[in-house]
Design a protein around this motif. Structure first.
Motif, short mmCIF file in Angstrom:
data_model
loop_
_atom_site.label_atom_id
_atom_site.label_comp_id
_atom_site.label_asym_id
_atom_site.label_seq_id
_atom_site.Cartn_x
_atom_site.Cartn_y
_atom_site.Cartn_z
N TYR A 24 -18.00 40.59 6.12
CA TYR A 24 -17.23 42.04 5.68
C TYR A 24 -16.31 42.29 6.22
N ILE A 25 -15.34 43.32 5.63
CA ILE A 25 -14.38 43.51 6.82
C ILE A 25 -14.25 44.81 8.13
N LEU A 26 -13.55 44.30 9.35
CA LEU A 26 -13.45 45.00 10.08
C LEU A 26 -12.13 44.87 10.23
N SER A 27 -11.41 46.09 11.07
CA SER A 27 -10.49 46.64 11.41
C SER A 27 -9.29 45.77 11.61
N GLY A 28 -10.25 44.80 12.64
CA GLY A 28 -9.17 44.02 13.59
C GLY A 28 -10.11 42.62 14.51
N GLY A 29 -9.30 42.22 15.18
CA GLY A 29 -10.23 40.40 15.71
C GLY A 29 -10.59 41.03 16.68
N GLU A 30 -10.62 42.86 17.45
CA GLU A 30 -10.97 42.85 19.26
C GLU A 30 -12.55 42.45 19.15
#
Ligand SMILES: C[S@@+](CC[C@H](N)C(=O)[O-])C[C@H]1O[C@@H](n2cnc3c(N)ncnc32)[C@H](O)[C@@H]1O
Length: 242
Positions: free
Chosen positions: A130-136
């Motif tokens: 799935y795609i998150l908005s960032g690597g945080e």
């Protein structure tokens, strides 16, 4: 262990450093977390991303500020880039990373980081399809999972031994008070006071869940002496149900 985190949003991490195993790992000097914001290493705070070559949409994190940070960190250890294109993170990888004296995590944003950063990366990890908005969030996952493995960070050190995956199969279900919630009762065996029976029940439940939910775990599962008997019983019970 030093955990260096390169991120445009260090503030996202602050509350998490103050709770649970992460806080304990920090307080007992088993981990040190350091943040580096690419904005502080760019000619101006706004110059951390740019349009991608080729006319594609979105923005790309520039390589220069991040490379500058990597050059500045003395003991970087393994450099990790969270990306949906990476190797799927699992407990074995966490156990290996936990042994390192340092790791450095580069949190991507937007369309990701300029591909040339991969020249300085040792490990690309994905936390799922799935795609998150960032690597945080992937960085927080690494931080939490590593902290849990450090000495004395869990209230009860034995409690993690039965955790799913750590024990090589799934964990048994748990119940707490009240004993009867709107007619739903706690399994009788758990209040019987017969410790031996409780242990056997929990093991069988764990095996049943694994069989039903994650049968592929059995390929690598560390089975105990009575497990095959339990599995036969479970199969028999399930056959009766269908
Ligand atoms: C919107 S994503 C970019 C995705 C990239 N364009 C791709 O399709 O491979 C922005 C950043 O979030 C992080 N990220 C998103 N999903 C992730 C996942 N499943 N696992 C690890 N990191 C992820 C990465 O750091 C990524 O650079």
């Amino acid at each position: 262990m030093k955990i260096h985190i390169i991120t445009l949003f260090p503030e996202v991490f602050e509350p998490y450093l103050k709770v649970g195993p992460v806080r304990k790992a920090i307080e007992t000097n088993q981990i040190e977390v350091h943040f580096y914001n690419p904005r502080d290493y760019a000619p101006s705070p706004k110059e951390v991303d740019d349009y991608p070559f080729g006319g594609f949409s979105g923005m790309v994190l520039k390589i220069e500020p991040i490379h500058k940070i990597l050059k500045e960190i003395e003991n970087k250890g393994k450099v990790i880039l969270p990306t949906p294109q990476g190797k799927l993170l699992n407990q074995k990888m966490i156990a290996e990373l936990e042994k390192e004296s340092a790791i450095t995590i580069i949190c991507g944003r937007y369309k990701g980081v300029d591909e040339r950063i991969t020249k300085f990366v040792d490990l690309e990890i994905s936390i799922g399809d799935y795609i998150l908005s960032g690597g945080e969030i992937p960085a927080l996952i690494l931080l939490d999972a590593i902290s849990r493995m450090k000495e004395g960070t869990l209230g009860n050190k034995d409690s993690c031994l039965t955790d799913s995956i750590i024990s090589s199969i799934l964990d048994a279900p748990y119940y707490t008070r009240p004993q009867d919630y709107e007619g739903e009762k706690v399994p009788e065996v758990l209040t019987s006071g017969d410790h031996e029976k409780v242990i056997r029940w929990a093991r069988k439940e764990a095996l049943k869940r694994t069989l039903l939910r994650r049968p592929e775990l059995f390929y690598k599962a560390l089975l105990k002496k009575d497990d095959l008997i339990f599995i036969k019983e479970i199969e028999e019970e399930l056959r009766w149900k269908t």
